[in-house]
Design a protein around this motif. Structure first.
Motif, PDB file in Angstrom:
ATOM      1  N   ASP A 105       0.825  -1.203   0.000  1.00 36.01           N
ATOM      2  CA  ASP A 105       0.000   0.000   0.000  1.00 36.01           C
ATOM      3  C   ASP A 105       0.862   1.256   0.000  1.00 36.01           C
ATOM      4  O   ASP A 105       0.573   2.230  -0.710  1.00 36.01           O
ATOM      5  N   TYR A 107       3.898   1.615  -1.130  1.00 40.39           N
ATOM      6  CA  TYR A 107       4.508   1.777  -2.455  1.00 40.39           C
ATOM      7  C   TYR A 107       3.541   2.469  -3.406  1.00 40.39           C
ATOM      8  O   TYR A 107       3.920   3.426  -4.111  1.00 40.39           O
ATOM      9  N   HIS A 108       2.301   2.041  -3.432  1.00 41.07           N
ATOM     10  CA  HIS A 108       1.318   2.661  -4.330  1.00 41.07           C
ATOM     11  C   HIS A 108       0.989   4.086  -3.894  1.00 41.07           C
ATOM     12  O   HIS A 108       0.805   4.973  -4.740  1.00 41.07           O
ATOM     13  N   ASP A 109       0.915   4.316  -2.585  1.00 37.72           N
ATOM     14  CA  ASP A 109       0.610   5.663  -2.095  1.00 37.72           C
ATOM     15  C   ASP A 109       1.715   6.660  -2.429  1.00 37.72           C
ATOM     16  O   ASP A 109       1.449   7.858  -2.571  1.00 37.72           O
ATOM     17  N   GLY A 111       3.332   6.973  -5.177  1.00 34.33           N
ATOM     18  CA  GLY A 111       3.229   7.477  -6.538  1.00 34.33           C
ATOM     19  C   GLY A 111       4.593   7.699  -7.167  1.00 34.33           C
ATOM     20  O   GLY A 111       5.453   6.818  -7.143  1.00 34.33           O
ATOM     21  N   THR A 145       5.901  -7.296  -6.464  1.00 36.07           N
ATOM     22  CA  THR A 145       5.326  -6.240  -7.304  1.00 36.07           C
ATOM     23  C   THR A 145       5.948  -4.880  -6.989  1.00 36.07           C
ATOM     24  O   THR A 145       5.734  -3.917  -7.729  1.00 36.07           O
TER      25      THR A 145
END
Length: 241
Positions: A105, A107-109, A111, A145
């Motif tokens: 999470d 990592y995705h946050d 950006g 990922t």
């Protein structure tokens, strides 16, 4: 020794957790006070949620271990990037997977800022030291990922040296016993210095579901993983600028 000002040391045992030490900075958090030295861009709620504390900006203890792809790398390899460092058991089926989801999470946050952050873990299971162990865990929990993910392992003595360097206590009396270990996340700045620690605390719902509670009781278990991920991203991003 690194982490001497770490806020709280939490021991996780296959579904149970106990606070074994409460130190100065964490006492302030528990009292509802914001520790000094944390950027204003990190909200008070995040500080409380994570048990976040600043530490003296000393050089993080170096190590050279092998990751899930069989690459032997020194910690210094990541100079110029922020390192978010955790300690994990590749055979854990309870709490470590929750922390793994928080990393994904985060990592995705992050950006666009994600390119400046390394997510790493050091193996705490002396009975499962193989590259295949950390690779299987990384695949099962989708950590592969994350482009800059490294689950490090090595010989027992090498791992023990890293545990000592980061004040991580590990108890593994036998291959069939629960692995008991300190749960703490280190935030290491681009220059290789320790900047912050966060102390997750494990608990269970009445139905037996594991989660990481916060000092804010209004958080629901399902939302805490997301909130922790966002918090990790916020702290890491302050160090990338």
């Amino acid at each position: 020794m690194a982490g001497a000002c770490a806020a709280v040391v939490i021991v996780i045992v296959a579904g149970a957790a106990a606070v074994i030490a409460v130190r100065q900075h964490q006492s302030a958090v528990l009292a509802g006070q914001r520790p000094s030295g944390i950027p204003a861009s990190v909200p008070d709620g995040t500080v409380s949620l994570m048990g976040l504390s600043p530490v003296p900006a000393s050089t993080a203890p170096g190590f050279e271990l092998t990751d899930q792809d069989g690459r032997t790398l020194p910690l210094s390899r990541f100079r110029g990037k922020v390192v978010v460092l955790e300690f994990m058991d590749p055979h854990c089926t309870d709490i470590c997977p929750l922390v793994s989801q928080e990393f994904i999470d985060a990592y995705h946050d992050l950006g666009r800022a994600a390119g400046g952050v390394v997510f790493a873990a050091v193996n705490v299971n002396q009975y499962h030291l193989g590259v295949q162990d950390v690779l299987a865990y990384s695949r099962e929990h989708q950590l592969i990922t994350i482009p800059d993910w490294h689950f490090f392992t090595g010989r027992v003595r090498a791992l023990q040296a890293v545990w000592r360097g980061y004040d991580v206590e590990v108890e593994a009396p036998s291959p069939d016993a629960d692995i008991v270990h300190t749960s703490v996340i280190y935030f290491i700045g681009p220059g290789g210095t320790e900047r912050y620690v966060a102390a997750p605390m494990a608990d269970r719902t009445s139905s037996g579901t594991s989660y990481l509670p916060t000092y804010l009781p209004t958080y629901l278990p399902a939302s805490q993983i997301t909130a922790w991920g966002r918090g990790i991203a916020q702290v890491a991003e302050t160090l990338t600028s």
